[in-house]
Design an enzyme around this catalytic site. Sequence first.
Site, short mmCIF file in Angstrom:
data_model
loop_
_atom_site.label_atom_id
_atom_site.label_comp_id
_atom_site.label_asym_id
_atom_site.label_seq_id
_atom_site.Cartn_x
_atom_site.Cartn_y
_atom_site.Cartn_z
N LYS A 63 0.74 -1.01 0.19
CA LYS A 63 0.09 0.12 -0.18
C LYS A 63 1.25 1.36 -0.13
O LYS A 63 1.80 1.32 0.65
CB LYS A 63 -1.02 -0.18 1.62
CG LYS A 63 -1.78 1.16 0.99
CD LYS A 63 -3.04 0.52 2.54
CE LYS A 63 -3.76 1.63 2.24
NZ LYS A 63 -4.13 1.98 3.83
N SER B 118 -9.47 1.54 3.01
CA SER B 118 -8.76 2.01 2.16
C SER B 118 -7.66 1.64 1.12
O SER B 118 -6.93 1.85 0.32
CB SER B 118 -8.42 3.38 3.07
OG SER B 118 -7.33 2.46 3.65
N SER C 85 -10.20 -0.77 6.98
CA SER C 85 -9.31 -0.96 5.63
C SER C 85 -8.20 -1.92 5.58
O SER C 85 -8.31 -2.42 4.18
CB SER C 85 -8.13 1.02 5.62
OG SER C 85 -8.98 1.80 5.01
N1 GLN Z 1 -12.77 3.78 6.40
C1 GLN Z 1 -12.28 3.72 7.47
C2 GLN Z 1 -11.99 5.80 7.96
O1 GLN Z 1 -12.13 6.48 6.78
C3 GLN Z 1 -11.53 3.15 7.84
C4 GLN Z 1 -9.88 3.90 6.93
C5 GLN Z 1 -8.70 2.50 7.63
O2 GLN Z 1 -9.13 1.75 8.32
N2 GLN Z 1 -7.71 3.76 7.13
O3 GLN Z 1 -11.77 5.96 9.18
#
Ligand code: GLN
Length: 479
Positions: free
Chosen positions: A73, A148, A172
């Site tokens: 990532k 994400s 995420s």
């Molecule tokens: N969807 C969650 C957020 O927007 C989690 C994001 C993540 O785990 N990086 O904060």
Amino acid sequence: MIRELHEKLVKREITSVKLTQDYFDAIEKKDSEILAYLTLTKELAMEQAKFVDEKINKGEKIGLLEGIPGAIKDCICVDGIRTTAASKILDDYVAPYDATVIKKLKGAGAVILGKTNLDEFAMGSSTENSAYQITKNPIDTARVPGGSSGGSIAAVAADEAVWALGSDTGGSIRLPAAYCGIVGLKPTYGRVSRNGLIAMASSFDQISPTAKTVEDVAIVLSAIAGEDKKDATSAQSADKKYEDYLTGDIKGKIIGIPKEYMTGLAGEVKEIFEKSVEKFKTLGAKVEEISLPHVEYALATYYVIVTSEVSSNLARFDGIKYGLRVDDKHDSNVAENGLPKTLLETYLDTRKTGLGSEVKRRIMLGTYALSAGYYDAYYLKAQKVRALIRRDLEQAFSKVDFIYSPTAPETAFKIGERSSDPLKMYLADIYTITANLAGVPAISFPIGKIEKMPIGGQLMGKWFDEEGILNAAYTYEIN
Ligand code: GLN
């Protein structure tokens, strides 16, 4: 899959160079549509692959992950490689060092194919918040892969990588794994070093492995886990081979199902979930209803604390220290009034241009929650509720071994469907964020499909019981 590829390498039925090239060919063929990758690291990959092949040719022993290609990532630093966190503000940022996990992976001989797309600074649930491209769900390209870590998950799901690393702050790795039908594990907070991970919310973030099978996830976790002097929050723990704990036996284990999670659940997701509970019973597990009385506040608590940490962590992107600097729209360091620009104007112009709207929204919310007049009402209150949620889990885990729920209340949504409604987007995390608030490990694995779209089941485990949830998910997977 990793084990089979490893056998082939050892028996010299393939070479790592050939395997790596095959993956680059797949990327070339598919990625113009899937858009999982932001940067390819072919030179680095081929160098690593050659090195492994030479070892094999010399008759040296190789580890399980050695010579096996994966993806990273793009919020994890790889020395000498562009690392953007999918933000314009880091558009030309080249990482000057390896994150600890990368050092470990290189040490384990893993091959790195490239850097994958994400929601900007990992803020989002769909990968639509990337400043560069929208990654597609490989199963249905009209849908999001989840986020994400959507790029990492889509790369694995589309066979553009064998394994990948993402990060998980509120779901995420698990949400996209569920949406794309693969496996994702968020380790216990402190199990994996965060050194070299571009921070979103430091008390939540964990670097997390994903792959098509539970065993592959375990193998990658074994390579990256462990204490690190460069991350004071990393926990003391001995090196472990998580793959050795996959016995395929969960007889007598107790699985708790939070009644609070069941109230909102409906339709086919509910049916598939209930069927999966029956399967766990036939595998010898005992299933009990439990209560997590404070989880109804989890989402609100998460978004107050996370945005606060975001506002603090992202203050460093100011046009001076890293990446983009918008000094001036007028070619010199002179403002519109003819006077030299102030430092503040440089900060403001850089951040205005370099950061996307979700990131700005969270910085503003967090700054508000932390401001003198509101700190007690929001930030402090949220920290107290976080402690209560953690206590809920402590109590639950005194009675059960695992806590089980769906990973998300629905299948992957259509691209564009939620991007204009941030609150609706936040709801996708309803089942995943509790693990991050409490710091426990959690795994998402496929349990069924609605039409062709996958549904994930999520097992949370006790602090530092990665082997327990891995084995439970493995037992489910092989039966
Ligand atoms: N969807 C969650 C957020 O927007 C989690 C994001 C993540 O785990 N990086 O904060």
